[in-house]
Scaffold this active site. Sequence first.
Site, PDB file in Angstrom:
ATOM      1  N   GLU A 131      42.083  26.778 -11.042  1.00 51.70           N
ATOM      2  CA  GLU A 131      40.809  27.507 -11.065  1.00 51.70           C
ATOM      3  C   GLU A 131      41.108  28.952 -11.430  1.00 51.70           C
ATOM      4  O   GLU A 131      42.283  29.361 -11.415  1.00 51.70           O
ATOM      5  CB  GLU A 131      40.142  27.414  -9.684  1.00 51.70           C
ATOM      6  N   GLY A 135      46.383  28.710  -9.089  1.00 55.75           N
ATOM      7  CA  GLY A 135      47.103  27.703  -9.861  1.00 55.75           C
ATOM      8  C   GLY A 135      48.165  27.075  -8.989  1.00 55.75           C
ATOM      9  O   GLY A 135      48.145  25.886  -8.704  1.00 55.75           O
ATOM     10  N   ARG A 281      74.009  31.617 -43.653  1.00 55.46           N
ATOM     11  CA  ARG A 281      73.959  33.084 -43.683  1.00 55.46           C
ATOM     12  C   ARG A 281      75.378  33.658 -43.680  1.00 55.46           C
ATOM     13  O   ARG A 281      76.199  33.278 -42.824  1.00 55.46           O
ATOM     14  CB  ARG A 281      73.201  33.595 -42.454  1.00 55.46           C
ATOM     15  N   HIS A 351      69.187  34.043 -35.972  1.00 56.54           N
ATOM     16  CA  HIS A 351      68.404  34.194 -37.205  1.00 56.54           C
ATOM     17  C   HIS A 351      68.276  35.652 -37.654  1.00 56.54           C
ATOM     18  O   HIS A 351      67.701  35.915 -38.717  1.00 56.54           O
ATOM     19  CB  HIS A 351      66.993  33.616 -37.033  1.00 56.54           C
ATOM     20  N   GLU A 376      52.743  22.898 -15.130  1.00 60.55           N
ATOM     21  CA  GLU A 376      53.148  21.900 -14.106  1.00 60.55           C
ATOM     22  C   GLU A 376      53.936  22.551 -12.976  1.00 60.55           C
ATOM     23  O   GLU A 376      54.833  21.935 -12.392  1.00 60.55           O
ATOM     24  CB  GLU A 376      53.983  20.758 -14.710  1.00 60.55           C
ATOM     25  N   THR A 378      55.266  26.707 -11.708  1.00 59.27           N
ATOM     26  CA  THR A 378      56.214  27.725 -12.196  1.00 59.27           C
ATOM     27  C   THR A 378      57.618  27.453 -11.642  1.00 59.27           C
ATOM     28  O   THR A 378      57.803  26.631 -10.734  1.00 59.27           O
ATOM     29  CB  THR A 378      55.773  29.133 -11.721  1.00 59.27           C
ATOM     30  N   SER A 379      58.586  28.196 -12.157  1.00 57.94           N
ATOM     31  CA  SER A 379      59.966  28.031 -11.676  1.00 57.94           C
ATOM     32  C   SER A 379      60.059  28.320 -10.184  1.00 57.94           C
ATOM     33  O   SER A 379      60.809  27.655  -9.450  1.00 57.94           O
ATOM     34  CB  SER A 379      60.902  28.971 -12.446  1.00 57.94           C
TER      35      SER A 379
HETATM   36  C1  FAD Z   1      48.471  26.966 -21.645  1.00 58.08           C
HETATM   37  C2  FAD Z   1      48.220  26.492 -20.270  1.00 58.08           C
HETATM   38  C3  FAD Z   1      47.787  25.187 -20.060  1.00 58.08           C
HETATM   39  C4  FAD Z   1      47.526  24.739 -18.761  1.00 58.08           C
HETATM   40  N1  FAD Z   1      47.022  23.472 -18.585  1.00 58.08           N
HETATM   41  C5  FAD Z   1      46.617  23.087 -17.342  1.00 58.08           C
HETATM   42  C6  FAD Z   1      45.956  21.829 -17.138  1.00 58.08           C
HETATM   43  O1  FAD Z   1      45.813  21.036 -18.055  1.00 58.08           O
HETATM   44  N2  FAD Z   1      45.470  21.538 -15.899  1.00 58.08           N
HETATM   45  C7  FAD Z   1      45.635  22.387 -14.849  1.00 58.08           C
HETATM   46  O2  FAD Z   1      45.174  22.055 -13.743  1.00 58.08           O
HETATM   47  N3  FAD Z   1      46.272  23.574 -14.995  1.00 58.08           N
HETATM   48  C8  FAD Z   1      46.770  23.941 -16.217  1.00 58.08           C
HETATM   49  N4  FAD Z   1      47.404  25.154 -16.383  1.00 58.08           N
HETATM   50  C9  FAD Z   1      47.536  26.040 -15.246  1.00 58.08           C
HETATM   51  C10 FAD Z   1      48.959  26.130 -14.722  1.00 58.08           C
HETATM   52  O3  FAD Z   1      49.287  24.951 -14.051  1.00 58.08           O
HETATM   53  C11 FAD Z   1      49.012  27.379 -13.829  1.00 58.08           C
HETATM   54  O4  FAD Z   1      48.898  28.507 -14.673  1.00 58.08           O
HETATM   55  C12 FAD Z   1      50.312  27.439 -13.051  1.00 58.08           C
HETATM   56  O5  FAD Z   1      50.351  26.427 -12.064  1.00 58.08           O
HETATM   57  C13 FAD Z   1      50.477  28.809 -12.367  1.00 58.08           C
HETATM   58  O6  FAD Z   1      49.335  29.175 -11.651  1.00 58.08           O
HETATM   59  P1  FAD Z   1      48.674  30.621 -11.846  1.00 58.08           P
HETATM   60  O7  FAD Z   1      48.573  30.880 -13.300  1.00 58.08           O
HETATM   61  O8  FAD Z   1      47.444  30.666 -11.050  1.00 58.08           O
HETATM   62  O9  FAD Z   1      49.735  31.607 -11.262  1.00 58.08           O
HETATM   63  P2  FAD Z   1      49.832  32.042  -9.716  1.00 58.08           P
HETATM   64  O10 FAD Z   1      49.824  30.851  -8.842  1.00 58.08           O
HETATM   65  O11 FAD Z   1      48.824  33.085  -9.465  1.00 58.08           O
HETATM   66  O12 FAD Z   1      51.284  32.697  -9.687  1.00 58.08           O
HETATM   67  C14 FAD Z   1      51.556  34.007 -10.195  1.00 58.08           C
HETATM   68  C15 FAD Z   1      53.041  34.312  -9.986  1.00 58.08           C
HETATM   69  O13 FAD Z   1      53.343  34.276  -8.572  1.00 58.08           O
HETATM   70  C16 FAD Z   1      54.379  33.331  -8.331  1.00 58.08           C
HETATM   71  N5  FAD Z   1      54.107  32.660  -7.065  1.00 58.08           N
HETATM   72  C17 FAD Z   1      52.958  32.076  -6.654  1.00 58.08           C
HETATM   73  N6  FAD Z   1      53.098  31.581  -5.405  1.00 58.08           N
HETATM   74  C18 FAD Z   1      54.381  31.833  -5.027  1.00 58.08           C
HETATM   75  C19 FAD Z   1      55.162  31.550  -3.856  1.00 58.08           C
HETATM   76  N7  FAD Z   1      54.650  30.840  -2.829  1.00 58.08           N
HETATM   77  N8  FAD Z   1      56.444  31.976  -3.816  1.00 58.08           N
HETATM   78  C20 FAD Z   1      56.992  32.662  -4.872  1.00 58.08           C
HETATM   79  N9  FAD Z   1      56.297  32.960  -6.000  1.00 58.08           N
HETATM   80  C21 FAD Z   1      55.021  32.544  -6.079  1.00 58.08           C
HETATM   81  C22 FAD Z   1      54.303  32.345  -9.488  1.00 58.08           C
HETATM   82  O14 FAD Z   1      55.550  31.658  -9.677  1.00 58.08           O
HETATM   83  C23 FAD Z   1      53.967  33.274 -10.640  1.00 58.08           C
HETATM   84  O15 FAD Z   1      55.151  33.921 -11.081  1.00 58.08           O
HETATM   85  C24 FAD Z   1      47.734  25.599 -17.667  1.00 58.08           C
HETATM   86  C25 FAD Z   1      48.224  26.900 -17.881  1.00 58.08           C
HETATM   87  C26 FAD Z   1      48.457  27.343 -19.160  1.00 58.08           C
HETATM   88  C27 FAD Z   1      48.957  28.743 -19.359  1.00 58.08           C
END
Ligand code: FAD
Length: 398
Positions: A131, A135, A281, A351, A376, A378-379
């Site tokens: 949302e 995420g 190259r 490159h 899916e 983040t790291s």
């Molecule tokens: C191109 C694209 C396609 C996508 N497609 C889909 C889809 O099809 N369906 C869907 O549901 N979602 C989708 N997503 C969403 C994606 O899964 C989320 O962006 C992702 O899970 C990260 O959530 P966020 O962006 O809200 O980041 P946040 O959760 O706000 O995190 C921000 C930062 O804080 C860090 N962080 C958060 N919590 C913690 C913690 N507890 N400890 C340490 N660090 C933390 C994160 O690692 C990140 O570095 C997509 C995203 C993109 C960019």
Amino acid sequence: MARLAQTADLTDIQREILSTVRSFVDKEIIPHAQELEHGDVYPQEIVDGLKELGIFGLMIPEEYGGLGESLLTYALVVEEIARGWMSVSGVINTHFIVAYMIRQHGTQEQKEHFLPRMATGEVRGAFSMSEPGLGSDVAGIRTKAVQDGDSYVIDGQKMWLTNGGSSTLVAALVRTDLGADKPHQNLTTFLVEKPAGFGTVAPGLTIPGKIDKMGYKGVDTTELVFDGYRIGADMILGGQPGRGFAQMMDGVEVGRVNVAARACGISIRAFELAVEYAQQRETFGKPIVQHQAIAFQLAEMATKVEAAHLMMVNAARLKDAGQRNDVEAGMAKLIASEYCAEVTTQSFRIHGGYGYSKEYEIERLMREAPFLLIGEGTSEIQKTIISRGLLKEYGLKR
Ligand SMILES: Cc1cc2nc3c(=O)[nH]c(=O)nc-3n(C[C@H](O)[C@H](O)[C@H](O)COP(=O)(O)OP(=O)(O)OC[C@H]3O[C@@H](n4cnc5c(N)ncnc54)[C@H](O)[C@@H]3O)c2cc1C
């Protein structure tokens, strides 16, 4: 036969599928990827070709018209496709997750209603957890479904739906107030059928336009707005509310293998481009590959490709054997996506200035790789899953 990223003990059928897909990628994807990506054009002809090959039904059981193949076969297909163009693997990934979730958790009626048409690619899946405000923190979902007789009314906003516009079936995770103590036990997956397209596609259901992304172009990524959207209770995945979180986490676990596979595919391509360029190259009177600094970079890149591939294959095989693979899928996703970012950067550097030109493929790979660090989970989230899983195993017994 290339030496890197080989997989032991494949069946004849798996080898045949992979060789067919590889030749499709070489002939139908790689030659067109740059132009389609730069134009942000949906790869309709490529998608039609994949439909003909039966890729949309690869893991759907044969009784529902699919090929009944394993997660490993699927992951190796994805690796091949992402080697050509990651956006194409994005077109099939969400479809595959939704089909998997229906196969594992759907009612018999839901399986019969959706799976045969998903196998042909007539029905195309997207999945929606994220949302605007969250995420990683899935349990905090705010979009809400309220029961009204035999149906539910959904209100709220979802974000980042890959294939949000082109799909016709969205598995959406929303809040249903069931009074459970733990927030994630109040979440429910609804199977939302809709026409493909943008704008208000059904009463109470709007898909605003495509989000303009830095890479991963061609495939549409959208928001989804529910505004008094009414849906039958029979569209709850599995028929019972409150199971959505577990269902989605199961889907995401296979999705993580998929993202690892994509990362492997991009890394393989980045290596192929670098090793070719390094032999063409010349600087200081010899091909740059004869400078040890460049040759060592190639050695490092190839080692990363190999390690990531083996971990991805291991995670897929565990799931296929019916074992838990949360830790292994997390590890594979973590290492493959981090290595992919490193390998594409190394290829880019080899490159020289040309890597910065839009005429060279590595420019596109450089914009694709960062998404894999995020999608899916983040790291940081992978490390959380891995460390929690390890502590269950290695925690001190008091
Ligand atoms: C191109 C694209 C396609 C996508 N497609 C889909 C889809 O099809 N369906 C869907 O549901 N979602 C989708 N997503 C969403 C994606 O899964 C989320 O962006 C992702 O899970 C990260 O959530 P966020 O962006 O809200 O980041 P946040 O959760 O706000 O995190 C921000 C930062 O804080 C860090 N962080 C958060 N919590 C913690 C913690 N507890 N400890 C340490 N660090 C933390 C994160 O690692 C990140 O570095 C997509 C995203 C993109 C960019």
